[in-house]
Design a protein around this motif. Structure first.
Motif, short mmCIF file in Angstrom:
data_model
loop_
_atom_site.label_atom_id
_atom_site.label_comp_id
_atom_site.label_asym_id
_atom_site.label_seq_id
_atom_site.Cartn_x
_atom_site.Cartn_y
_atom_site.Cartn_z
N GLU A 1 0.81 -1.22 0.00
CA GLU A 1 0.00 0.00 0.00
C GLU A 1 0.84 1.27 0.00
OE1 GLU A 1 -4.05 -0.30 2.11
OE2 GLU A 1 -2.74 -1.57 3.32
N PRO B 1 -8.35 -6.03 -5.69
CA PRO B 1 -7.71 -5.34 -4.58
C PRO B 1 -6.43 -6.08 -4.17
CG PRO B 1 -9.63 -6.55 -3.81
CD PRO B 1 -9.63 -6.64 -5.31
N GLU C 1 -5.30 -7.11 -1.42
CA GLU C 1 -5.45 -8.23 -0.48
C GLU C 1 -5.97 -9.50 -1.16
OE1 GLU C 1 -8.85 -5.27 0.46
OE2 GLU C 1 -6.77 -5.23 -0.27
N LYS C 2 -6.41 -9.39 -2.41
CA LYS C 2 -6.84 -10.56 -3.19
C LYS C 2 -5.76 -10.98 -4.18
CE LYS C 2 -11.00 -10.57 -1.35
NZ LYS C 2 -11.44 -11.65 -0.42
N LEU D 1 -3.63 -4.64 -9.76
CA LEU D 1 -3.95 -4.60 -8.34
C LEU D 1 -4.22 -3.15 -7.99
CD1 LEU D 1 -0.96 -6.84 -7.22
CD2 LEU D 1 -3.36 -7.56 -7.24
#
Length: 322
Positions: free
Chosen positions: A98, A299, A301-302, A321
């Motif tokens: 991030e 996203p 986190e996926k 992403l």
């Protein structure tokens, strides 16, 4: 805290990339913190994760060579950048998280005319294509060039950049489906389905000035046969999974052969030269001369689902992403 995609052992990306939560470190005085908004999944990422470059990759590491974001914060010794500046941090991995703390000198400025997704796909393929055409072969009007895997993301960019200077390449594809995906102005199309197709298609097109090859294997020799003496053969990928055979060089002593690795060029150039080249590329993107299709967006986190969608790489657009 932030999400990070972490590799703690080399191997197949679907098996070794894990999503983790980590605390943000204290920002160094000489760095900037970039809040990353969109990231590409590229073959270079997967190759690094596999361990192919283990000698220059320290475990654990965060993959991702192409990621776009905005400056979140600047260290006390940083000048010339302010929070909110749109940038693409290069020269190191670390895009699959991030936030990325990085060297401010190597944050390429992204123009406002590019969308977030355009920015996130503006570096690896477009800059590699620019490097091959303008630094490796010296593209100029009137040149005759051939491009294999011409319906791929980078293939369409190569065609667009060539068209921009009045060059219409010979496009080589592997299927009727790929044929339908071709974009831009081309001199001819060769559908290379089986042994003999490529040689037959090139039989009437000898005297090419340059070949841009991302397939490798035995077909490299067939491509080189079509070059004029002193013609350029640029090799930048290995989609066939097979290396160019040793006999290639002995049978083609009169061509100019080179490999093309964007990383090597960027690490050997000044940041001003890289920014200048990047500005040329982004101007072509903003003018819709070249474009990258985005197939799916996940996203961060996926990441597991994103890798399942992206691999194996195929025509049809990038997985991001974001």
């Amino acid at each position: 805290m932030q999400y990070q995609a972490v590799v703690r052992k080399f191997g197949p990306a679907e098996e070794v990339v894990e999503i983790e939560r980590a605390a943000l470190p204290v920002l160094r005085r000489d760095q900037v913190r970039v809040r990353l908004l969109a990231r590409s999944i590229n073959p270079s990422d997967i190759i690094t994760i596999s361990g192919a470059y283990a000698g220059r990759t320290t475990l654990p590491f965060i993959p991702g060579f192409e990621a776009f974001g905005v400056i979140e914060a600047c260290g006390e010794e940083v000048h010339g950048l302010v929070p909110g500046t749109r940038v693409l941090p290069v020269r190191s991995a670390g895009g699959w998280q991030e936030f990325k703390d990085t060297d401010p000198d190597w944050c390429l400025r992204v123009p406002d005319g590019l969308s977030d997704f355009e920015a996130a796909t503006s570096y690896v393929n477009p800059m590699t294509a620019w490097l091959m055409l303008h630094k490796k072969i010296g593209l100029r009007p009137g040149m005759r060039i051939a491009i294999n895997a011409a319906a791929s993301s980078i293939g369409s960019i190569l065609i667009g950049l060539a068209n921009a200077v009045g060059v219409e390449p010979v496009a080589i594809v592997r299927s009727e489906e790929s044929l339908q995906r071709l974009r831009g102005r081309i001199e001819a199309v060769i559908v290379d389905r089986a042994d003999g197709d490529l040689a037959a298609g090139l039989a009437s097109r000898h005297g090419l000035d340059a070949v841009l090859d991302c397939v490798g294997g035995a077909r490299a020799a067939v491509l080189a046969d079509a070059l004029r003496p002193g013609g350029y053969f640029v090799h930048y990928g290995l989609l066939s999974g097979q290396s160019i055979p040793p006999s290639f060089w002995a049978s083609h002593p009169d061509i100019v052969f080179s490999y093309c690795h964007l990383r090597e060029w960027v690490h050997s150039e000044t940041v001003d030269n890289v920014q200048r080249a990047y500005s040329e590329v982004t101007a072509q993107i903003a003018a819709k001369v070249i474009a990258t299709e985005v197939r799916e967006v996940f996203p961060l986190e996926k990441i597991g689902q994103a890798l399942q969608s992206a691999l194996p790489f195929r025509a049809g657009g990038k997985v991001l992403l974001a």
